[in-house]
Design an enzyme around this catalytic site. Structure first.
Site, PDB file in Angstrom:
ATOM      1  N   HIS A  20       0.797  -1.231   0.000  1.00  0.00           N
ATOM      2  CA  HIS A  20       0.000   0.000   0.000  1.00  0.00           C
ATOM      3  C   HIS A  20       0.829   1.281   0.000  1.00  0.00           C
ATOM      4  O   HIS A  20       0.306   2.345  -0.283  1.00  0.00           O
ATOM      5  CB  HIS A  20      -0.941   0.040   1.202  1.00  0.00           C
ATOM      6  CG  HIS A  20      -0.228   0.466   2.457  1.00  0.00           C
ATOM      7  ND1 HIS A  20       0.519  -0.413   3.195  1.00  0.00           N
ATOM      8  CD2 HIS A  20      -0.112   1.669   3.066  1.00  0.00           C
ATOM      9  CE1 HIS A  20       1.036   0.229   4.207  1.00  0.00           C
ATOM     10  NE2 HIS A  20       0.687   1.491   4.167  1.00  0.00           N
TER      11      HIS A  20
HETATM   12  C1  UD1 Z   1      -1.813   6.197   4.583  1.00  0.00           C
HETATM   13  C2  UD1 Z   1      -0.510   6.698   5.192  1.00  0.00           C
HETATM   14  C3  UD1 Z   1       0.415   5.531   5.457  1.00  0.00           C
HETATM   15  C4  UD1 Z   1      -0.305   4.430   6.239  1.00  0.00           C
HETATM   16  C5  UD1 Z   1      -1.551   4.028   5.465  1.00  0.00           C
HETATM   17  C6  UD1 Z   1      -2.333   2.921   6.104  1.00  0.00           C
HETATM   18  C7  UD1 Z   1       0.141   8.961   4.494  1.00  0.00           C
HETATM   19  C8  UD1 Z   1       1.107   9.754   3.695  1.00  0.00           C
HETATM   20  N1  UD1 Z   1       0.185   7.625   4.325  1.00  0.00           N
HETATM   21  O1  UD1 Z   1      -1.537   5.704   3.273  1.00  0.00           O
HETATM   22  O2  UD1 Z   1       1.524   5.975   6.216  1.00  0.00           O
HETATM   23  O3  UD1 Z   1       0.555   3.320   6.392  1.00  0.00           O
HETATM   24  O4  UD1 Z   1      -2.387   5.178   5.342  1.00  0.00           O
HETATM   25  O5  UD1 Z   1      -3.348   2.476   5.228  1.00  0.00           O
HETATM   26  O6  UD1 Z   1      -0.607   9.508   5.238  1.00  0.00           O
HETATM   27  N2  UD1 Z   1      -8.740   5.596  -0.387  1.00  0.00           N
HETATM   28  C9  UD1 Z   1     -10.011   5.067  -0.537  1.00  0.00           C
HETATM   29  N3  UD1 Z   1     -10.718   4.801   0.591  1.00  0.00           N
HETATM   30  C10 UD1 Z   1     -10.242   5.042   1.822  1.00  0.00           C
HETATM   31  C11 UD1 Z   1      -8.946   5.581   1.949  1.00  0.00           C
HETATM   32  C12 UD1 Z   1      -8.210   5.843   0.846  1.00  0.00           C
HETATM   33  O7  UD1 Z   1     -10.497   4.830  -1.626  1.00  0.00           O
HETATM   34  O8  UD1 Z   1     -10.931   4.769   2.812  1.00  0.00           O
HETATM   35  C13 UD1 Z   1      -7.945   5.848  -1.595  1.00  0.00           C
HETATM   36  C14 UD1 Z   1      -8.002   7.273  -2.022  1.00  0.00           C
HETATM   37  O9  UD1 Z   1      -8.240   7.275  -3.386  1.00  0.00           O
HETATM   38  C15 UD1 Z   1      -6.618   7.817  -1.735  1.00  0.00           C
HETATM   39  C16 UD1 Z   1      -5.751   6.582  -1.719  1.00  0.00           C
HETATM   40  O10 UD1 Z   1      -6.607   5.504  -1.351  1.00  0.00           O
HETATM   41  O11 UD1 Z   1      -6.222   8.710  -2.719  1.00  0.00           O
HETATM   42  C17 UD1 Z   1      -4.621   6.654  -0.744  1.00  0.00           C
HETATM   43  O12 UD1 Z   1      -5.061   7.021   0.527  1.00  0.00           O
HETATM   44  P1  UD1 Z   1      -4.140   7.978   1.444  1.00  0.00           P
HETATM   45  O13 UD1 Z   1      -4.977   8.520   2.505  1.00  0.00           O
HETATM   46  O14 UD1 Z   1      -3.350   8.878   0.590  1.00  0.00           O
HETATM   47  O15 UD1 Z   1      -3.083   7.095   2.116  1.00  0.00           O
HETATM   48  P2  UD1 Z   1      -2.709   5.596   2.206  1.00  0.00           P
HETATM   49  O16 UD1 Z   1      -2.128   5.128   0.943  1.00  0.00           O
HETATM   50  O17 UD1 Z   1      -3.838   4.791   2.777  1.00  0.00           O
END
Ligand code: UD1
Length: 357
Positions: free
Chosen positions: A204
């Site tokens: 991830h």
């Molecule tokens: C974040 C943290 C990471 C942690 C991880 C756990 C940062 C920089 N990274 O990464 O340190 O280990 O969480 O999971 O803060 N999305 C969905 N549904 C959700 C959440 C996210 O669809 O409920 C999608 C969104 O399109 C988003 C992407 O996933 O753009 C990434 O989510 P993001 O909040 O950027 O961080 P993680 O990759 O989850």
């Protein structure tokens, strides 16, 4: 005494559980701000339900955004709520954008800040989480470190005041949340798996999945597996696999069992029954270690040095021969007790409430 925890991503909901209980036991008015960085039920709601987390006082609903915008939204929205809540201290957890945004809001308002999981480093500021960690630790008054190495890392940066070695909150949550063996076997059956005859695969991190070449190489590596692997796909990973045209390769691989993100108890249950974990996650490598499941790290570095150096995990990166070695001949060792230390939540709560804030 009023303490506010700022959380917003999956691993933070998990760590909130034991600390909330410990703070309540210390008669603290503990309130929660949920930034909403994670918002899907399987990424957020399920943890509130399974871990009986308190209802957040405020939901900031920051949703998806690029890192600068997300940090800015958390900072602005958390600050406006903290002004009303007037806490004696704010607690942030780990290394996400919610951690940094929440930390900046507290410090800019002059509220004492505590950081749970302080001092972890991978020594690469291009990794978003590393930037979040380094900046947060630099402005934090009370730094709660999960490992001796984290204390050493802070010392090397000249940070020695307010540093306290607490142990890992995850160790406590895990013991409480691992379902009994009958339930584990039921879950295995439901997913069509056999105990110790599958790998538990997660990916991830943005530095693993956001770069097209790196993700393509990772997919090639995974495609070389010749045994079953359960793959709960993180929303970021799914999005990037589709965007880079790799979803077809992954979804048509007969060894991969692709499922939605799992709840916490299901994760522990299935991980505990797996032969090995293949992951880039900080949480999974610790949980696997505590469950005595060997971990192959799909990264070139790890912040959890004690686990790696004592033989609980093996760094594979993108190297196919290392993967083969890890899957077949590498010897793992689970005897290190340094990081298996119960009572982190109680230690943090006692420390926090005994401070003259
Ligand atoms: C974040 C943290 C990471 C942690 C991880 C756990 C940062 C920089 N990274 O990464 O340190 O280990 O969480 O999971 O803060 N999305 C969905 N549904 C959700 C959440 C996210 O669809 O409920 C999608 C969104 O399109 C988003 C992407 O996933 O753009 C990434 O989510 P993001 O909040 O950027 O961080 P993680 O990759 O989850």
């Amino acid at each position: 005494m009023r303490i506010v925890s700022i959380v917003g991503a999956r691993p933070q909901y998990i760590k909130l559980a034991p600390l909330h209980r410990a703070l309540v036991e210390c008669h603290v008015d503990h309130q929660v701000i949920n930034t909403g960085q994670h918002y899907d039920y399987q990424m957020a709601g399920v943890f509130f339900k399974q871990l009986s987390l308190p209802k957040p006082k405020y939901n900031l609903e920051v949703g998806s955004a690029a890192t600068p915008e997300m940090v800015a939204r958390v900072l602005e929205r958390a600050a406006s709520k903290l002004r009303k809540m007037k806490p004696d201290a704010v607690v942030v957890y780990g290394d996400t954008n919610s951690t940094l945004g929440g930390a900046l809001a507290a410090v800019q308002l002059g509220i004492p800040l505590a950081h749970v999981e302080a001092g972890l480093r991978c020594f690469d500021l291009a990794v978003p989480e590393e930037l979040n960690r380094v900046v947060t630790d630099r402005i934090t008054r009370y730094l709660y470190c999960p490992t001796p190495q984290a204390v050493t890392n802070l010392k090397a940066e000249g940070i020695t005041r307010g540093v306290f070695m607490t142990g890992d909150l995850l160790y406590d949550v895990l013991a409480e949340s691992l379902p009994p063996s009958a339930e584990r076997l039921r879950l295995l059956k439901r997913h069509g798996l056999t105990e110790r005859q599958f790998l538990f695969l997660t990916l991830h991190r943005s530095d693993t999945v956001d770069n097209k070449d790196k993700l393509r190489q990772t997919v090639a590596l995974i495609s070389s597996l010749r045994e079953a692997a359960l793959f709960p796909v993180h929303p970021r990973t799914r999005k990037k696999l589709i965007e880079f045209g790799l979803w077809g390769t992954v979804s048509s691989n007969r060894h991969l069992k692709i499922i939605e993100p799992l709840g916490y108890s299901e994760t522990l249950a299935l991980l505990s029954c797996s032969r090995m974990a293949l992951t880039d996650s900080g949480g999974i490598q610790r949980e696997a270690y505590y469950l005595k499941v060997p971990t192959l790290l799909l990264r070139d570095v790890t912040e959890w040095v004690e686990i790696n150096e004592s033989g609980g995990s093996f760094i594979v990166g993108l190297d196919r021969s290392k993967l083969l070695e890890g899957l077949t001949s590498h010897r793992f060792d689970f005897r290190n007790r340094i990081i298996r230390r119960t009572g982190a939540a109680k230690r943090i709560a006692t420390r926090l409430t005994s401070l003259a804030l």
